[in-house]
Design an enzyme around this catalytic site. Sequence first.
Site, PDB file in Angstrom:
ATOM      1  N   CYS A   1      -2.144 -10.602 -13.123  1.00 40.33           N
ATOM      2  CA  CYS A   1      -2.551 -11.997 -12.979  1.00 40.33           C
ATOM      3  C   CYS A   1      -1.341 -12.905 -13.116  1.00 40.33           C
ATOM      4  O   CYS A   1      -0.220 -12.445 -13.236  1.00 40.33           O
ATOM      5  CB  CYS A   1      -3.535 -12.356 -14.085  1.00 40.33           C
ATOM      6  SG  CYS A   1      -4.902 -11.213 -14.218  1.00 40.33           S
TER       7      CYS A   1
ATOM      8  N   GLY B   1      -2.867 -13.646  -8.032  1.00 35.51           N
ATOM      9  CA  GLY B   1      -4.293 -13.426  -8.229  1.00 35.51           C
ATOM     10  C   GLY B   1      -5.124 -14.376  -7.403  1.00 35.51           C
ATOM     11  O   GLY B   1      -4.932 -15.591  -7.490  1.00 35.51           O
TER      12      GLY B   1
ATOM     13  N   ASN C   1      -1.891 -11.706 -18.764  1.00 41.43           N
ATOM     14  CA  ASN C   1      -1.405 -10.885 -17.642  1.00 41.43           C
ATOM     15  C   ASN C   1      -0.898  -9.571 -18.218  1.00 41.43           C
ATOM     16  O   ASN C   1       0.010  -9.567 -19.041  1.00 41.43           O
ATOM     17  CB  ASN C   1      -0.274 -11.640 -16.934  1.00 41.43           C
ATOM     18  CG  ASN C   1       0.387 -10.822 -15.821  1.00 41.43           C
ATOM     19  OD1 ASN C   1       1.503 -11.117 -15.436  1.00 41.43           O
ATOM     20  ND2 ASN C   1      -0.282  -9.819 -15.309  1.00 41.43           N
ATOM     21  N   GLY C   2      -1.481  -8.465 -17.780  1.00 43.03           N
ATOM     22  CA  GLY C   2      -1.066  -7.148 -18.281  1.00 43.03           C
ATOM     23  C   GLY C   2      -2.273  -6.304 -18.639  1.00 43.03           C
ATOM     24  O   GLY C   2      -3.411  -6.694 -18.373  1.00 43.03           O
TER      25      GLY C   2
ATOM     26  N   TYR D   1       7.799  -5.717  -5.182  1.00 43.17           N
ATOM     27  CA  TYR D   1       6.664  -6.189  -4.383  1.00 43.17           C
ATOM     28  C   TYR D   1       5.991  -7.458  -4.908  1.00 43.17           C
ATOM     29  O   TYR D   1       5.658  -8.344  -4.137  1.00 43.17           O
ATOM     30  CB  TYR D   1       5.599  -5.088  -4.299  1.00 43.17           C
ATOM     31  CG  TYR D   1       4.275  -5.595  -3.768  1.00 43.17           C
ATOM     32  CD1 TYR D   1       4.143  -5.937  -2.426  1.00 43.17           C
ATOM     33  CD2 TYR D   1       3.178  -5.784  -4.610  1.00 43.17           C
ATOM     34  CE1 TYR D   1       2.946  -6.435  -1.931  1.00 43.17           C
ATOM     35  CE2 TYR D   1       1.974  -6.281  -4.123  1.00 43.17           C
ATOM     36  CZ  TYR D   1       1.867  -6.611  -2.786  1.00 43.17           C
ATOM     37  OH  TYR D   1       0.697  -7.112  -2.311  1.00 43.17           O
TER      38      TYR D   1
ATOM     39  N   ASP E   1       9.314  -1.519   4.870  1.00 43.24           N
ATOM     40  CA  ASP E   1       8.320  -2.152   3.984  1.00 43.24           C
ATOM     41  C   ASP E   1       8.710  -1.896   2.534  1.00 43.24           C
ATOM     42  O   ASP E   1       9.548  -1.044   2.244  1.00 43.24           O
ATOM     43  CB  ASP E   1       6.913  -1.611   4.282  1.00 43.24           C
ATOM     44  CG  ASP E   1       5.814  -2.564   3.797  1.00 43.24           C
ATOM     45  OD1 ASP E   1       6.144  -3.645   3.254  1.00 43.24           O
ATOM     46  OD2 ASP E   1       4.627  -2.244   3.965  1.00 43.24           O
TER      47      ASP E   1
HETATM   48  P1  AMP Z   1      -1.215   1.307   1.214  1.00 44.79           P
HETATM   49  O1  AMP Z   1      -0.046   2.249   1.331  1.00 44.79           O
HETATM   50  O2  AMP Z   1      -2.027   1.228   2.444  1.00 44.79           O
HETATM   51  O3  AMP Z   1      -2.050   1.590  -0.003  1.00 44.79           O
HETATM   52  O4  AMP Z   1      -0.653  -0.164   1.040  1.00 44.79           O
HETATM   53  C1  AMP Z   1       0.630  -0.412   0.609  1.00 44.79           C
HETATM   54  C2  AMP Z   1       0.999  -1.863   0.871  1.00 44.79           C
HETATM   55  O5  AMP Z   1       0.161  -2.726   0.077  1.00 44.79           O
HETATM   56  C3  AMP Z   1       2.421  -2.108   0.429  1.00 44.79           C
HETATM   57  O6  AMP Z   1       3.233  -2.219   1.547  1.00 44.79           O
HETATM   58  C4  AMP Z   1       2.394  -3.411  -0.322  1.00 44.79           C
HETATM   59  O7  AMP Z   1       2.792  -4.463   0.517  1.00 44.79           O
HETATM   60  C5  AMP Z   1       0.946  -3.596  -0.715  1.00 44.79           C
HETATM   61  N1  AMP Z   1       0.736  -3.212  -2.118  1.00 44.79           N
HETATM   62  C6  AMP Z   1       1.336  -2.253  -2.820  1.00 44.79           C
HETATM   63  N2  AMP Z   1       0.847  -2.182  -4.070  1.00 44.79           N
HETATM   64  C7  AMP Z   1      -0.090  -3.120  -4.168  1.00 44.79           C
HETATM   65  C8  AMP Z   1      -0.959  -3.545  -5.211  1.00 44.79           C
HETATM   66  N3  AMP Z   1      -0.978  -2.956  -6.412  1.00 44.79           N
HETATM   67  N4  AMP Z   1      -1.801  -4.555  -4.939  1.00 44.79           N
HETATM   68  C9  AMP Z   1      -1.818  -5.126  -3.739  1.00 44.79           C
HETATM   69  N5  AMP Z   1      -1.020  -4.784  -2.718  1.00 44.79           N
HETATM   70  C10 AMP Z   1      -0.175  -3.784  -2.921  1.00 44.79           C
END
Ligand code: AMP
Length: 467
Positions: free
Chosen positions: A8, A34, A107-108, A249, A352
């Site tokens: 969050c 969030g 957050n955590g 990320y 990515d």
């Molecule tokens: P996937 O491999 O389809 O599960 O999605 C991975 C992509 O989702 C990554 O390229 C990130 O941009 C994004 N992502 C990675 N971890 C998270 C997370 N915990 N919550 C939301 N998006 C995420």
Amino acid sequence: MDRPEHHCGVVGMALSCNAANSIKKSLRVIQHRGQESAGIALFDDHIRSVRGMGLVHEVLSGREFESICGNTGIGHVRYSTTGSSSAENVQPIVVSTSAGELALGHNGDIVNADKIRSKLQSEGWAFLTTTDSEIIVRLLANELTQTTDAVRAIKNTMRILDGAYSLTLMIGGRVFGVRDPMGFRPLCIGKVPNGYAIASESAVFDIMRGEFIRDVAPGEILEITQSGFTASKVPCPIHSAHCMFEWVYFARPDSIVDGKEVYRLRKNIGQKLAEEQPVSADVVVAVPDSGRGHALGFAEASGIKYEEGFMKNRYVERTFIMPEQNKRDEGVLLKLNPIRSTVTGRRVVIVDDSIVRGTTMKKIVEMMRRAGAKEVHVRIGCPPIRAPCYYGIDMKTRDQFAATNRSVEEIAKMITADSLGYTSVKGLVEALEVPESDLCLACLTGLYPSSIPGEKMRFQQTLEVHD
Ligand code: AMP
């Protein structure tokens, strides 16, 4: 127990004027942390709050929001995860106790929450929710009945908690920022017009036309007022455990997290990736938005031209958290579409930030092929994710990870890429410019910075007191 996650964003403010709109604005700056719910609590004689499901501008508008005011307050945005979406989890939590009113934004994830709850329940305590945030509030309220020294009460509460917590907290009209002794999740302090603020990310202070002062140190308790701040600290382990995924990320590229600008570190990671996983190609494209820094670094170090390869539709909800696979697939198609002049007839490197399940990347590779790419190579900034996060990131079970029981070649096959390469753990650590011993790399290595039943610990922590 199905506990909600707390990946969050939090904000706290002490101003010489009404803080309602400033807190709302700050929450919009950290909306990426969030999107499920938002809330604000303000002190004006007593604590009043406005909270609800939805985005910040949806929840904090209308008559209810217009009617609350106060010079001190806190705010919270909450991340939605599968199976934990419910109104009871909306924060800030506000409680009234014999020691006065309290409000909390968290957050955590508290890793010993279930243990604490069971113990307290056996002593006759009753809980209204299954959240670990309620445990923090209850413990603190209890401590405040034993001492009138608020900082002492917070310290005593921190001694019981184990895990990740960056908090903004109100005890009556006083505002505190608290960071756990290992500093998992970010928290920082800034000077803003008419006062001081604490926030998950420093971009808040820029947008407020304020100034970033510094990160809140692991184990630190800061109290802010309209004219300054005071700090104290609990004993901390020698090593921190900053979550590498914040830089990779989660945080905004324009934020400074633990002294380092996120964008710059993403470019560092991309450069490492290019050194470690070279490829012959005509063009580098990023998966927007979080892949951009990684891709630019990759292009710079490889000498391969960077171009925009995708149009991203910003108005599509997050695909990562959609519970069903076919919805996630559809979501990716709705969200991203290739730009043909970049792709057609060319050897493309897609960069990515991370692959978790591989759903997104598989769709993206297919998309590139349909748009006429001659070859599709995939390069990923984050090393393979192999182990669950217990500290607040939505990566929970080993069976969901693409890298579980698969070699890199097998993952490449699964996502139908011509080649696949990840940055190594060593390369990532170098790119982040933080000593390995001060990072939480548990999702990559399976070695956890604190004791988790059934998991291995990275090394034995010894306590060092710096009070
Ligand atoms: P996937 O491999 O389809 O599960 O999605 C991975 C992509 O989702 C990554 O390229 C990130 O941009 C994004 N992502 C990675 N971890 C998270 C997370 N915990 N919550 C939301 N998006 C995420």
